[in-house]
Write a protein that holds these residues in place. Structure first.
Motif, mmCIF file in Angstrom:
data_model
loop_
_atom_site.group_PDB
_atom_site.id
_atom_site.type_symbol
_atom_site.label_atom_id
_atom_site.label_comp_id
_atom_site.label_asym_id
_atom_site.label_seq_id
_atom_site.Cartn_x
_atom_site.Cartn_y
_atom_site.Cartn_z
ATOM 1 N N LYS A 75 0.809 -1.219 0.000
ATOM 2 C CA LYS A 75 0.000 0.000 0.000
ATOM 3 C C LYS A 75 0.846 1.274 0.000
ATOM 4 N N LEU A 76 2.158 1.146 0.198
ATOM 5 C CA LEU A 76 3.025 2.315 0.240
ATOM 6 C C LEU A 76 3.273 2.855 -1.168
ATOM 7 N N ASP A 77 3.525 4.155 -1.259
ATOM 8 C CA ASP A 77 3.901 4.712 -2.566
ATOM 9 C C ASP A 77 5.405 4.503 -2.785
ATOM 10 N N GLU A 78 5.907 4.893 -3.956
ATOM 11 C CA GLU A 78 7.298 4.610 -4.312
ATOM 12 C C GLU A 78 8.300 5.279 -3.371
ATOM 13 N N GLY A 79 8.022 6.510 -2.957
ATOM 14 C CA GLY A 79 8.927 7.203 -2.045
ATOM 15 C C GLY A 79 9.007 6.505 -0.703
ATOM 16 N N GLU A 80 7.872 6.060 -0.196
ATOM 17 C CA GLU A 80 7.855 5.359 1.091
ATOM 18 C C GLU A 80 8.541 4.001 0.980
ATOM 19 N N LYS A 81 8.355 3.332 -0.162
ATOM 20 C CA LYS A 81 9.047 2.050 -0.367
ATOM 21 C C LYS A 81 10.558 2.263 -0.398
ATOM 22 N N TRP A 82 11.003 3.332 -1.030
ATOM 23 C CA TRP A 82 12.431 3.628 -1.083
ATOM 24 C C TRP A 82 12.981 3.860 0.328
ATOM 25 N N ILE A 83 12.219 4.564 1.143
ATOM 26 C CA ILE A 83 12.635 4.799 2.529
ATOM 27 C C ILE A 83 12.734 3.472 3.276
ATOM 28 N N VAL A 84 11.778 2.586 3.066
ATOM 29 C CA VAL A 84 11.799 1.277 3.730
ATOM 30 C C VAL A 84 13.000 0.466 3.262
ATOM 31 N N TYR A 85 13.297 0.494 1.955
ATOM 32 C CA TYR A 85 14.453 -0.228 1.428
ATOM 33 C C TYR A 85 15.747 0.277 2.068
ATOM 34 N N ARG A 86 15.894 1.593 2.137
ATOM 35 C CA ARG A 86 17.108 2.168 2.722
ATOM 36 C C ARG A 86 17.218 1.829 4.204
ATOM 37 N N ALA A 87 16.099 1.913 4.913
ATOM 38 C CA ALA A 87 16.110 1.596 6.345
ATOM 39 C C ALA A 87 16.436 0.116 6.568
ATOM 40 N N ALA A 88 15.878 -0.756 5.744
ATOM 41 C CA ALA A 88 16.134 -2.190 5.887
ATOM 42 C C ALA A 88 17.599 -2.501 5.605
ATOM 43 N N TYR A 89 18.178 -1.869 4.589
ATOM 44 C CA TYR A 89 19.578 -2.123 4.283
ATOM 45 C C TYR A 89 20.477 -1.588 5.392
ATOM 46 N N ARG A 90 20.152 -0.415 5.909
ATOM 47 C CA ARG A 90 20.940 0.154 7.006
ATOM 48 C C ARG A 90 20.827 -0.735 8.251
ATOM 49 N N ILE A 131 22.837 -13.151 7.029
ATOM 50 C CA ILE A 131 23.463 -12.977 5.718
ATOM 51 C C ILE A 131 22.766 -13.832 4.675
ATOM 52 N N GLY A 132 22.365 -15.048 5.041
ATOM 53 C CA GLY A 132 21.674 -15.932 4.100
ATOM 54 C C GLY A 132 20.350 -15.348 3.614
ATOM 55 N N VAL A 133 19.576 -14.779 4.537
ATOM 56 C CA VAL A 133 18.306 -14.162 4.152
ATOM 57 C C VAL A 133 18.553 -12.974 3.227
ATOM 58 N N TYR A 134 19.568 -12.188 3.527
ATOM 59 C CA TYR A 134 19.892 -11.030 2.678
ATOM 60 C C TYR A 134 20.242 -11.479 1.258
ATOM 61 N N PHE A 135 21.114 -12.473 1.133
ATOM 62 C CA PHE A 135 21.509 -12.926 -0.200
ATOM 63 C C PHE A 135 20.364 -13.620 -0.930
ATOM 64 N N ARG A 136 19.517 -14.346 -0.210
ATOM 65 C CA ARG A 136 18.364 -14.982 -0.848
ATOM 66 C C ARG A 136 17.413 -13.929 -1.416
ATOM 67 N N GLU A 137 17.142 -12.881 -0.645
ATOM 68 C CA GLU A 137 16.252 -11.826 -1.129
ATOM 69 C C GLU A 137 16.886 -11.044 -2.282
ATOM 70 N N THR A 138 18.189 -10.845 -2.225
ATOM 71 C CA THR A 138 18.884 -10.176 -3.328
ATOM 72 C C THR A 138 18.787 -11.014 -4.595
ATOM 73 N N TYR A 139 18.964 -12.317 -4.468
ATOM 74 C CA TYR A 139 18.860 -13.224 -5.617
ATOM 75 C C TYR A 139 17.449 -13.199 -6.191
ATOM 76 N N ARG A 140 16.430 -13.219 -5.319
ATOM 77 C CA ARG A 140 15.039 -13.167 -5.795
ATOM 78 C C ARG A 140 14.756 -11.867 -6.544
ATOM 79 N N ALA A 141 15.275 -10.759 -6.014
ATOM 80 C CA ALA A 141 15.031 -9.470 -6.660
ATOM 81 C C ALA A 141 15.704 -9.387 -8.019
ATOM 82 N N GLN A 142 16.856 -10.013 -8.190
ATOM 83 C CA GLN A 142 17.553 -9.982 -9.471
ATOM 84 C C GLN A 142 16.885 -10.864 -10.501
ATOM 85 N N LYS A 143 16.200 -11.912 -10.067
ATOM 86 C CA LYS A 143 15.509 -12.813 -10.999
ATOM 87 C C LYS A 143 14.263 -12.183 -11.596
ATOM 88 N N GLN A 144 13.690 -11.192 -10.903
ATOM 89 C CA GLN A 144 12.423 -10.599 -11.373
ATOM 90 C C GLN A 144 12.620 -9.689 -12.530
#
Length: 144
Positions: A75-90, A131-144
């Protein structure tokens, strides 16, 4: 007389009156503190969610939903999703750093005092899963 009574009342909850049960006193304080913290966290979470739902009725949170976080994120807009992505990576970076520092501290503690393998193994497993969860999600995102 009155001062002596007040002094005795002030010592009642302390462990000085019960020298043989200091461990029980400490355990009771620890349990009471943990219960208090849990109650405060639950109350604050409920207050926060009610306030959030009042301010954002179109994106109301439903704690009974199985996929509450996923539904909320969609339900978030693109700006809010970007904030969530940055916060999750940090958050991932900070947790990775803290797990590394914790691992080093546990190894040094084991060398200096007494060897205890369980905490080192536990932190290692948490670190590998993180680390495993991070790499798994990164792999999933690259496949899309």
């Amino acid at each position: 007389m009155n001062q002596t009574r007040n002094d005795k009342l002030s010592l009642l909850p302390s462990s000085r009156d019960l020298p043989k049960s200091t461990n029980l006193f400490t355990l009771g304080n620890l349990v009471a503190a943990c219960i208090s913290v849990i109650i405060v966290v639950v109350v604050l979470q409920n207050v926060t969610i009610k306030r959030y739902n009042r301010y954002f009725p179109d994106r109301a949170l439903d704690l009974n939903s199985r996929n509450m976080q996923k539904n909320h994120f969609e339900k978030l807009d693109e700006g809010e999703k970007w904030i969530v992505y940055r916060a999750a990576y940090r958050s991932f970076q900070m947790l990775n750093l803290l797990l590394g520092v914790g691992m080093a501290a546990l190894v040094v503690y084991s060398i200096l005092f007494s060897f205890a393998a369980f905490p080192i193994i536990l932190v290692s497993v948490i670190w590998i899963i993180n680390i495993g969860v991070y790499f798994r999600e990164t792999y999933r995102a690259q496949k899309q």
